[in-house]
Each structure stands twice: as structure tokens, then as C-alpha cells.
Design a protein around this motif. Structure first.
Motif, PDB file in Angstrom:
ATOM      1  N   PHE A  89       0.690  -1.295  -0.074  1.00  0.00           N
ATOM      2  CA  PHE A  89      -0.104  -0.092   0.108  1.00  0.00           C
ATOM      3  C   PHE A  89       0.878   1.215   0.119  1.00  0.00           C
ATOM      4  O   PHE A  89       0.382   2.166  -0.407  1.00  0.00           O
ATOM      5  N   PHE A  90       1.977   1.189   0.325  1.00  0.00           N
ATOM      6  CA  PHE A  90       2.972   2.618   0.459  1.00  0.00           C
ATOM      7  C   PHE A  90       3.327   2.458  -1.004  1.00  0.00           C
ATOM      8  O   PHE A  90       3.255   4.020  -1.375  1.00  0.00           O
ATOM      9  N   ILE A  91       3.756   1.559  -1.797  1.00  0.00           N
ATOM     10  CA  ILE A  91       3.834   1.963  -3.173  1.00  0.00           C
ATOM     11  C   ILE A  91       2.647   2.315  -3.978  1.00  0.00           C
ATOM     12  O   ILE A  91       2.738   3.110  -4.654  1.00  0.00           O
ATOM     13  N   ALA A  92       1.514   1.948  -3.543  1.00  0.00           N
ATOM     14  CA  ALA A  92       0.263   2.159  -3.909  1.00  0.00           C
ATOM     15  C   ALA A  92       0.159   3.830  -4.087  1.00  0.00           C
ATOM     16  O   ALA A  92      -0.205   4.627  -4.899  1.00  0.00           O
ATOM     17  N   GLN A  93       0.250   4.222  -2.681  1.00  0.00           N
ATOM     18  CA  GLN A  93       0.183   5.889  -2.440  1.00  0.00           C
ATOM     19  C   GLN A  93       1.122   6.391  -3.116  1.00  0.00           C
ATOM     20  O   GLN A  93       0.771   7.620  -3.684  1.00  0.00           O
ATOM     21  N   VAL A  94       2.491   6.021  -3.232  1.00  0.00           N
ATOM     22  CA  VAL A  94       3.446   6.661  -4.325  1.00  0.00           C
ATOM     23  C   VAL A  94       2.947   6.868  -5.405  1.00  0.00           C
ATOM     24  O   VAL A  94       3.181   7.888  -6.339  1.00  0.00           O
ATOM     25  N   CYS A  95       2.448   5.653  -6.161  1.00  0.00           N
ATOM     26  CA  CYS A  95       1.878   5.766  -7.493  1.00  0.00           C
ATOM     27  C   CYS A  95       0.713   6.821  -7.832  1.00  0.00           C
ATOM     28  O   CYS A  95       0.538   7.491  -8.447  1.00  0.00           O
ATOM     29  N   TYR A  96      -0.175   6.892  -6.705  1.00  0.00           N
ATOM     30  CA  TYR A  96      -1.391   7.764  -6.782  1.00  0.00           C
ATOM     31  C   TYR A  96      -0.740   9.142  -6.491  1.00  0.00           C
ATOM     32  O   TYR A  96      -1.335  10.025  -7.171  1.00  0.00           O
ATOM     33  N   ILE A  97       0.239   9.545  -5.955  1.00  0.00           N
ATOM     34  CA  ILE A  97       0.826  10.751  -5.667  1.00  0.00           C
ATOM     35  C   ILE A  97       1.178  11.086  -7.083  1.00  0.00           C
ATOM     36  O   ILE A  97       1.011  12.284  -7.572  1.00  0.00           O
ATOM     37  N   ILE A  98       1.839  10.423  -7.820  1.00  0.00           N
ATOM     38  CA  ILE A  98       2.388  10.726  -9.165  1.00  0.00           C
ATOM     39  C   ILE A  98       1.182  10.828 -10.022  1.00  0.00           C
ATOM     40  O   ILE A  98       1.157  11.646 -10.876  1.00  0.00           O
ATOM     41  N   GLY A  99       0.295   9.957 -10.035  1.00  0.00           N
ATOM     42  CA  GLY A  99      -0.768  10.183 -10.868  1.00  0.00           C
ATOM     43  C   GLY A  99      -1.785  11.491 -10.666  1.00  0.00           C
ATOM     44  O   GLY A  99      -2.110  12.063 -11.480  1.00  0.00           O
ATOM     45  N   PHE A 100      -1.858  11.833  -9.378  1.00  0.00           N
ATOM     46  CA  PHE A 100      -2.607  12.846  -9.171  1.00  0.00           C
ATOM     47  C   PHE A 100      -1.927  14.305  -9.421  1.00  0.00           C
ATOM     48  O   PHE A 100      -2.771  15.012  -9.963  1.00  0.00           O
ATOM     49  N   LYS A 101      -0.549  14.063  -9.547  1.00  0.00           N
ATOM     50  CA  LYS A 101       0.019  15.279  -9.713  1.00  0.00           C
ATOM     51  C   LYS A 101       0.067  15.477 -11.414  1.00  0.00           C
ATOM     52  O   LYS A 101       0.007  16.672 -11.849  1.00  0.00           O
ATOM     53  N   VAL A 102       0.095  14.452 -12.275  1.00  0.00           N
ATOM     54  CA  VAL A 102       0.223  14.295 -13.560  1.00  0.00           C
ATOM     55  C   VAL A 102      -1.293  14.708 -14.025  1.00  0.00           C
ATOM     56  O   VAL A 102      -1.491  15.477 -15.046  1.00  0.00           O
ATOM     57  N   ALA A 103      -2.455  14.529 -13.290  1.00  0.00           N
ATOM     58  CA  ALA A 103      -3.867  14.629 -13.399  1.00  0.00           C
ATOM     59  C   ALA A 103      -4.465  16.001 -13.547  1.00  0.00           C
ATOM     60  O   ALA A 103      -5.243  16.179 -12.673  1.00  0.00           O
ATOM     61  N   GLN A 104      -3.771  16.940 -13.903  1.00  0.00           N
ATOM     62  CA  GLN A 104      -3.977  18.324 -13.675  1.00  0.00           C
ATOM     63  C   GLN A 104      -3.910  18.963 -15.116  1.00  0.00           C
ATOM     64  O   GLN A 104      -3.327  18.470 -16.139  1.00  0.00           O
ATOM     65  N   PHE A 105      -4.405  20.140 -15.434  1.00  0.00           N
ATOM     66  CA  PHE A 105      -4.446  20.864 -16.426  1.00  0.00           C
ATOM     67  C   PHE A 105      -2.824  21.345 -16.748  1.00  0.00           C
ATOM     68  O   PHE A 105      -2.398  21.159 -17.882  1.00  0.00           O
ATOM     69  N   ASN A 106      -2.408  22.000 -15.666  1.00  0.00           N
ATOM     70  CA  ASN A 106      -0.928  22.405 -15.817  1.00  0.00           C
ATOM     71  C   ASN A 106      -0.343  21.960 -14.631  1.00  0.00           C
ATOM     72  O   ASN A 106      -0.141  22.766 -13.811  1.00  0.00           O
ATOM     73  N   PRO A 107       0.386  20.834 -14.726  1.00  0.00           N
ATOM     74  CA  PRO A 107       0.940  20.402 -13.340  1.00  0.00           C
ATOM     75  C   PRO A 107       2.296  21.355 -13.014  1.00  0.00           C
ATOM     76  O   PRO A 107       2.827  21.749 -13.901  1.00  0.00           O
ATOM     77  N   ASN A 108       1.996  21.562 -11.547  1.00  0.00           N
ATOM     78  CA  ASN A 108       3.108  22.817 -11.008  1.00  0.00           C
ATOM     79  C   ASN A 108       4.587  22.273 -11.306  1.00  0.00           C
ATOM     80  O   ASN A 108       4.734  21.119 -11.125  1.00  0.00           O
ATOM     81  N   LYS A 109       5.368  23.097 -11.849  1.00  0.00           N
ATOM     82  CA  LYS A 109       6.738  22.839 -11.655  1.00  0.00           C
ATOM     83  C   LYS A 109       7.363  23.094 -10.252  1.00  0.00           C
ATOM     84  O   LYS A 109       6.766  23.881  -9.542  1.00  0.00           O
ATOM     85  N   LEU A 110       8.423  22.418 -10.132  1.00  0.00           N
ATOM     86  CA  LEU A 110       9.041  22.610  -8.776  1.00  0.00           C
ATOM     87  C   LEU A 110       9.120  24.087  -8.185  1.00  0.00           C
ATOM     88  O   LEU A 110       8.900  24.506  -7.278  1.00  0.00           O
ATOM     89  N   GLY A 111       9.603  25.176  -9.107  1.00  0.00           N
ATOM     90  CA  GLY A 111       9.958  26.382  -8.679  1.00  0.00           C
ATOM     91  C   GLY A 111       8.896  27.016  -8.485  1.00  0.00           C
ATOM     92  O   GLY A 111       8.911  28.391  -8.062  1.00  0.00           O
ATOM     93  N   ARG A 112       7.790  26.643  -9.007  1.00  0.00           N
ATOM     94  CA  ARG A 112       6.222  27.638  -9.163  1.00  0.00           C
ATOM     95  C   ARG A 112       5.680  27.169  -7.718  1.00  0.00           C
ATOM     96  O   ARG A 112       4.466  27.911  -7.784  1.00  0.00           O
TER      97      ARG A 112
END
Length: 231
Positions: A89-112
């Protein structure tokens, strides 16, 4: 939505209701058949609906999150495999974090990213995770570090879901956000029931919130796939 895809949702629904019925009837041995079948339905459903974006990071991360969640479900059927289930489930949460970050209109860049603002708005969530850990820590023993790491992961998953607000389709945000909240609640009940105080019908609450969480996450990502560009 094709009829074939809807059939997989019926598999998910039937397996969920059967699993909860077995819990209520105290037929734990039958859960070895019902529980693994629950996410099989959602995995097949998401695989079918995500074919148009097959090979993208979004498709791969959410599908991986579902698969590792399924593996965690199976491992948790044996109490002595709890640590391995937690790891899945830890790995699943990491995967969801990545997925949620990508599932945006304009994923934030680190500097922003305004880290101070993000920290302050997420502070109540951090406090909740810390409070749960505080209550259960005296009984964790050797599991203290693994559980602490997992709490950080699931809190991060939920805050990532929350931070999609205004940067994705509104329906996608609310589905994923509520799904993430229910996931946190489900895991909080598990932690409290296992390491703090047992609760009557805790398993029913756990599976009810957990299965609803997974369904809402999948449907939220589905909405994003159907509405990928901001109007």
C-alpha cells in the motif's frame, strides 16, 4: 461508456457487497474469494477506459496504484503478512501521488510551488496524521518506523489530491479529493483498531470507506481523461 466496461463495475460492486456480507456473517474464510475480486473489477475497468492514453505516465501510475492496492488486499488476508501488505500500500500511495500530480491541466513545476502556503493549508492534515500516530505509537513496537513512513505517504497522497483544486475539472477534483479522504479514514480505522482499541464492526467501516475511495479515485481520473484540456 461501453457495456463491457460497465460489467467490470458490476464485478467490483458484487465482490464488495459479498465481502461485506461475509464480514457481517463472520465467514472470514470466504473472504479469500471475495476480497481479491474487488479490485480486479476496478483494475479491468480502468485498463479498458485508459486505453486511449495507454503508455502515458498517468495511465501507468494509476494502474500501478490499483495493482499494488490489490496485492496489499491479498497480503492482508494473512495477519502475519501485515508488514508486506503495508509495503504494497505504501507503493500504491506513491503511485497515486504521481498520478494525481500528472492529472492536472498544468502540473506545477517545482520552482512555481509556494511551499509556505502549501504547508499552512495542509497543516490540519499533518496534525491529523500526527495525532493518529501519537495514539497508536505505544503499541507499535518494531512497526513504529514502517507505520510512520506509511502515514507520511498517505498524508502526502491526500494533500496531493487536495492541491489539484482549481487545476483540473471540478468533478475530477471532488471525486479524487473525497476518495483520498475516505482512503485516509479507512487506514486510520485500521490503525486505531489494530494498535489502539478494537471497534465493533470496524472491518465493515474499513471496507466500506476503502472500496468507495478506490472507486472515486478511478472515476475522478476517468473524468480527467474525458476533460483533459481546460476550457
Amino acid at each position: 461508456m461501453s457495456k463491457k466496461n460497465i460489467l467490470w463495475l458490476y464485478v467490483f460492486l458484487f465482490a464488495t457487497l459479498a465481502d461485506i456480507a461475509f464480514i457481517l456473517e463472520r465467514k472470514e474464510e470466504l473472504r479469500f474469494f471475495s476480497k481479491p475480486l474487488i479490485l480486479i473489477g476496478l483494475i479491468a475497468y480502468f485498463y479498458q477506459l485508459s486505453k486511449p492514453i495507454s503508455g502515458t505516465l498517468l495511465s501507468k501510475s494509476i494502474l500501478a496504484g490499483l495493482i499494488f492496492s490489490w496485492l496489499g488486499d491479498v497480503l492482508l488476508l494473512w495477519s502475519d503478512l501485515f508488514t508486506y501488505g503495508l509495503g504494497s500500500f505504501f507503493i500504491a500511495q506513491v503511485c497515486y501521488i504521481i498520478g494525481f500530480k500528472v492529472a492536472q491541466f498544468n502540473p506545477n513545476k517545482l520552482g512555481r510551488v509556494n511551499f509556505v502556503r502549501v504547508f499552512l493549508t495542509n497543516l490540519p492534515i499533518y496534525f491529523f496524521g500526527a495525532f493518529i500516530f501519537y495514539l497508536i505509537s505505544p503499541n507499535l513496537g518494531a512497526m513504529k518506523i514502517p507505520v510512520a513512513i506509511y502515514i507520511i505517504a498517505i498524508v502526502s497522497m491526500f494533500t496531493t489530491a487536495k492541491d489539484r483544486f482549481g487545476n483540473c475539472h471540478p468533478a475530477s477534483f471532488w471525486q479524487v479529493f473525497i476518495g483520498g479522504a475516505l482512503f485516509v479514514i479507512s487506514d486510520a480505522i485500521i490503525a486505531m483498531d489494530k494498535y489502539f482499541q478494537t471497534y465493533k464492526d470496524a472491518d465493515v467501516l474499513i471496507m466500506g470507506t476503502y472500496t468507495t475511495a478506490q472507486l472515486l479515485i478511478v472515476m475522478g481520473i476517468r473524468t480527467h481523461i474525458l476533460h483533459p484540456i481546460k476550457k
